[in-house]
Design a protein around this motif. Structure first.
Motif, PDB file in Angstrom:
ATOM      1  N   ARG A 152     -20.524   5.675  55.363  1.00  0.00           N
ATOM      2  CA  ARG A 152     -21.785   6.204  54.483  1.00  0.00           C
ATOM      3  C   ARG A 152     -21.144   6.458  52.974  1.00  0.00           C
ATOM      4  N   PRO A 153     -21.320   5.251  52.196  1.00  0.00           N
ATOM      5  CA  PRO A 153     -20.676   5.549  50.697  1.00  0.00           C
ATOM      6  C   PRO A 153     -21.479   6.136  49.530  1.00  0.00           C
ATOM      7  N   ILE A 154     -20.554   6.820  48.913  1.00  0.00           N
ATOM      8  CA  ILE A 154     -21.425   7.306  47.605  1.00  0.00           C
ATOM      9  C   ILE A 154     -21.695   6.241  46.844  1.00  0.00           C
ATOM     10  N   VAL A 155     -20.806   4.961  46.677  1.00  0.00           N
ATOM     11  CA  VAL A 155     -21.157   3.865  45.778  1.00  0.00           C
ATOM     12  C   VAL A 155     -20.946   2.705  46.603  1.00  0.00           C
ATOM     13  N   SER A 156     -21.965   1.718  46.473  1.00  0.00           N
ATOM     14  CA  SER A 156     -21.736   0.372  47.133  1.00  0.00           C
ATOM     15  C   SER A 156     -21.502  -0.602  45.892  1.00  0.00           C
ATOM     16  N   ILE A 157     -20.702  -1.595  46.207  1.00  0.00           N
ATOM     17  CA  ILE A 157     -20.584  -2.537  45.159  1.00  0.00           C
ATOM     18  C   ILE A 157     -20.660  -3.900  45.783  1.00  0.00           C
ATOM     19  N   ILE A 158     -21.628  -4.705  45.045  1.00  0.00           N
ATOM     20  CA  ILE A 158     -21.660  -6.338  45.381  1.00  0.00           C
ATOM     21  C   ILE A 158     -21.445  -7.331  44.045  1.00  0.00           C
ATOM     22  N   ASN A 187     -29.316   7.314  49.506  1.00  0.00           N
ATOM     23  CA  ASN A 187     -28.430   8.221  48.536  1.00  0.00           C
ATOM     24  C   ASN A 187     -27.213   7.726  48.099  1.00  0.00           C
ATOM     25  N   ALA A 188     -26.837   6.448  48.204  1.00  0.00           N
ATOM     26  CA  ALA A 188     -25.663   5.810  47.303  1.00  0.00           C
ATOM     27  C   ALA A 188     -26.261   4.917  46.310  1.00  0.00           C
ATOM     28  N   ILE A 189     -25.624   4.926  45.205  1.00  0.00           N
ATOM     29  CA  ILE A 189     -25.741   4.182  44.090  1.00  0.00           C
ATOM     30  C   ILE A 189     -25.309   2.660  44.514  1.00  0.00           C
ATOM     31  N   ALA A 190     -26.019   1.526  44.161  1.00  0.00           N
ATOM     32  CA  ALA A 190     -25.250   0.172  44.320  1.00  0.00           C
ATOM     33  C   ALA A 190     -25.138  -0.264  43.066  1.00  0.00           C
ATOM     34  N   VAL A 191     -23.719  -0.806  42.659  1.00  0.00           N
ATOM     35  CA  VAL A 191     -23.276  -1.507  41.456  1.00  0.00           C
ATOM     36  C   VAL A 191     -23.400  -2.999  41.970  1.00  0.00           C
ATOM     37  N   PHE A 200     -30.409 -12.108  44.572  1.00  0.00           N
ATOM     38  CA  PHE A 200     -30.827 -10.875  44.065  1.00  0.00           C
ATOM     39  C   PHE A 200     -31.995 -10.296  44.686  1.00  0.00           C
ATOM     40  N   ASN A 201     -32.994 -11.242  44.851  1.00  0.00           N
ATOM     41  CA  ASN A 201     -34.229 -10.720  45.291  1.00  0.00           C
ATOM     42  C   ASN A 201     -34.333  -9.971  46.499  1.00  0.00           C
ATOM     43  N   VAL A 202     -33.239 -10.829  47.457  1.00  0.00           N
ATOM     44  CA  VAL A 202     -32.973  -9.968  48.963  1.00  0.00           C
ATOM     45  C   VAL A 202     -32.358  -8.710  48.659  1.00  0.00           C
ATOM     46  N   VAL A 203     -31.464  -8.659  47.713  1.00  0.00           N
ATOM     47  CA  VAL A 203     -30.580  -7.195  47.777  1.00  0.00           C
ATOM     48  C   VAL A 203     -31.814  -6.185  47.043  1.00  0.00           C
ATOM     49  N   GLN A 204     -32.502  -6.596  45.993  1.00  0.00           N
ATOM     50  CA  GLN A 204     -33.548  -5.609  45.420  1.00  0.00           C
ATOM     51  C   GLN A 204     -34.552  -5.144  46.515  1.00  0.00           C
ATOM     52  N   GLU A 205     -34.934  -6.021  47.585  1.00  0.00           N
ATOM     53  CA  GLU A 205     -35.966  -5.719  48.417  1.00  0.00           C
ATOM     54  C   GLU A 205     -35.271  -4.663  49.352  1.00  0.00           C
ATOM     55  N   GLU A 206     -34.010  -4.894  49.743  1.00  0.00           N
ATOM     56  CA  GLU A 206     -33.291  -3.893  50.639  1.00  0.00           C
ATOM     57  C   GLU A 206     -33.261  -2.675  49.967  1.00  0.00           C
ATOM     58  N   ALA A 207     -32.935  -2.552  48.626  1.00  0.00           N
ATOM     59  CA  ALA A 207     -32.669  -1.457  47.768  1.00  0.00           C
ATOM     60  C   ALA A 207     -33.913  -0.650  47.647  1.00  0.00           C
ATOM     61  N   ILE A 208     -34.910  -1.441  47.485  1.00  0.00           N
ATOM     62  CA  ILE A 208     -36.317  -0.554  47.713  1.00  0.00           C
ATOM     63  C   ILE A 208     -36.852  -0.153  48.842  1.00  0.00           C
ATOM     64  N   LYS A 209     -36.248  -0.878  49.779  1.00  0.00           N
ATOM     65  CA  LYS A 209     -36.670  -0.378  51.342  1.00  0.00           C
ATOM     66  C   LYS A 209     -35.783   1.001  51.623  1.00  0.00           C
ATOM     67  N   LYS A 210     -34.612   1.048  51.150  1.00  0.00           N
ATOM     68  CA  LYS A 210     -33.690   2.289  51.430  1.00  0.00           C
ATOM     69  C   LYS A 210     -33.680   3.204  50.202  1.00  0.00           C
ATOM     70  N   GLU A 211     -34.329   3.066  49.456  1.00  0.00           N
ATOM     71  CA  GLU A 211     -34.561   3.858  48.188  1.00  0.00           C
ATOM     72  C   GLU A 211     -33.271   3.870  47.676  1.00  0.00           C
ATOM     73  N   VAL A 212     -32.581   2.897  47.321  1.00  0.00           N
ATOM     74  CA  VAL A 212     -31.353   2.918  46.710  1.00  0.00           C
ATOM     75  C   VAL A 212     -31.191   2.525  45.074  1.00  0.00           C
ATOM     76  N   ILE A 213     -30.916   3.289  44.316  1.00  0.00           N
ATOM     77  CA  ILE A 213     -30.882   2.815  42.940  1.00  0.00           C
ATOM     78  C   ILE A 213     -29.709   1.723  42.408  1.00  0.00           C
ATOM     79  N   LEU A 214     -30.362   0.758  41.902  1.00  0.00           N
ATOM     80  CA  LEU A 214     -29.170  -0.333  41.516  1.00  0.00           C
ATOM     81  C   LEU A 214     -28.999  -0.197  40.013  1.00  0.00           C
ATOM     82  N   ARG A 215     -27.681  -0.419  39.871  1.00  0.00           N
ATOM     83  CA  ARG A 215     -27.172  -0.633  38.460  1.00  0.00           C
ATOM     84  C   ARG A 215     -26.379  -2.086  38.376  1.00  0.00           C
TER      85      ARG A 215
END
Length: 418
Positions: A152-158, A187-191, A200-215
């Protein structure tokens, strides 16, 4: 095969299979049996096609410069299993691995896991037993169904997404992005690095679904040419990377951005001078690593990483004769890698990756795939490097991280003795 891993399995009578079995059921069961060591410390989770190792190295160096005790778990090994799990950038000692395996044996996980799952469990036990301030965990393959994805990361990076492991992850960028995006957690920021739009479209869709903030690199932060980092009003200039190549500028930006998020989560102050010091000393074995005046190692094993190597050669060694000693695994996009490197090199010596006998591509087959004019086969990579080193220009051993792991220490010893 994970060098030196079997000795621990045999000594403690812990069994695991050498299969690849994507899925989390077995590792989740093991975590329950071990008392959930994966939840014992704050975690950064990293998945992507290229740039993971370099981003991790720079992030880890920044963390240590700020007096954070670190633990990293990366793949594959450089020499043996001990360097896949590091505490404060030092390989896990045999006595530490012994202690971990005693716990694995006592918990009853023998026979439950694959080799990589067992190694993942060992890494999480290192977190629990040696209590780092931050653990930086690299996904082994994909992300969503990779054994590391119980964290359960505090930050995810791709850092990047390109075609790879298509037999497991799918044959389109969207399919592969689905696996990488699986590491995003609520609850984890994604960089995120500069991704192809389809990915990117797939990653953005996942972020929206999980309410993840993208940087996102290039939108929320960036590293300008000349190595100045910018995020909003924050500007860190006079950065000097030890890791060469234009692509490493982007990895540096990811690492700094991830640390900003870590510092906020852990209530730490960011010191620009410490960031500069860390970036200047961070290294990664096999990432355009210079072993002697004219010999380099670079693990370009897919077209995207080969393109980065090509650009690095063009930037740093224009009009210089290039000699490539190459061995690669047959499940890679061999033609794609060759087409990239053939743009800057017409002198290839092909060898075999002996550590991975079940996946190796015979050197003669590599020769047949190559469109270079000057191409040869050698039965010994060390001899090939030493012979080509006598000629004008530079020699680059590349194609597979396993090939680099096999010969890196030997080459270092040879050049030290000279």
């Amino acid at each position: 095969m994970i060098p030196a891993f079997d000795s621990y399995k045999e000594r403690f009578n812990v069994e695991s299979s050498d299969e690849i079995k994507p899925g989390l059921e077995a590792i989740e069961q093991a975590m329950e049996m071990l008392g959930h060591p994966e939840l014992s410390v704050p975690v950064v989770h990293v998945a992507g096609t290229n740039g993971k190792g370099s981003t991790i190295a720079m992030l880890e160096a920044i963390c240590r410069a700020h007096d954070l005790k670190t633990m990293t778990f990366t793949s594959p090994c450089i020499e043996d299993v001990h360097d896949q799990i590091k505490i404060n950038n030092g390989p896990l000692a045999p006595f530490q691995m012994d202690a971990i395996f005693k716990e694995l044996k006592a918990a009853g996980v023998s026979g439950l896991l694959t080799d990589f799952e067992l190694l993942t469990a060992a890494a999480f036990m290192a977190c629990k037993m040696y209590k780092p301030d931050i653990a930086i965990i690299e996904a082994g393959m994909g992300g969503r169904f990779d054994s590391t994805n119980v964290v359960r990361p505090i930050v995810s990076i791709i850092p990047s997404i390109a075609l790879e492991h298509t037999n497991f992850l799918g044959d389109t960028l969207a399919k592969i992005a689905y696996h990488k995006a699986g590491i995003l957690k609520p609850n984890a920021i994604a960089v995120i690095g500069e991704l192809p739009q389809e990915a990117f479209n797939v990653v953005q869709e996942e972020a929206i679904k999980k309410e993840v903030i993208l940087r996102v690199d290039g939108e929320d932060f960036e590293a300008l040419i000349g190595d100045t980092y910018v995020q909003g009003l924050l500007e860190i200039n006079d950065l000097t990377r030890n890791l060469k190549g234009a692509h490493q500028r982007h990895n540096m930006a990811l690492a700094i951005t991830a640390f900003i998020e870590i510092a906020q989560k852990l209530s730490r102050t960011i010191h620009e001078d410490l960031v500069r010091q860390a970036i200047a000393r961070a290294t990664v074995a096999g990432r355009f690593e210079q072993l002697s005046k004219n010999v380099f190692l670079d693990g370009a094993h897919n077209p995207a990483s080969a393109a980065s190597l090509r650009k690095t050669i063009t930037d740093l060694y224009p009009n210089t004769p290039i000699h490539i000693v190459m061995g690669i695994l047959r499940d890679k996009d061999v033609d794609g890698v060759l087409r990239e490197l053939e743009q800057v090199c017409d002198d290839f010596t092909f060898v075999e990756v002996e550590r991975e006998q079940h996946r190796l591509m015979p050197a003669e087959q590599l020769l047949a795939h190559s469109q270079a004019t000057n191409k040869h086969v050698s039965g010994n990579a060390l001899e090939a490097v030493l012979e080509k080193r006598k000629e004008p220009g530079i020699v680059i051993m590349t194609g597979s991280l396993y090939l680099l792991a096999q010969w890196r220490h030997t080459l270092q010893e040879v050049f030290r003795a000279q």
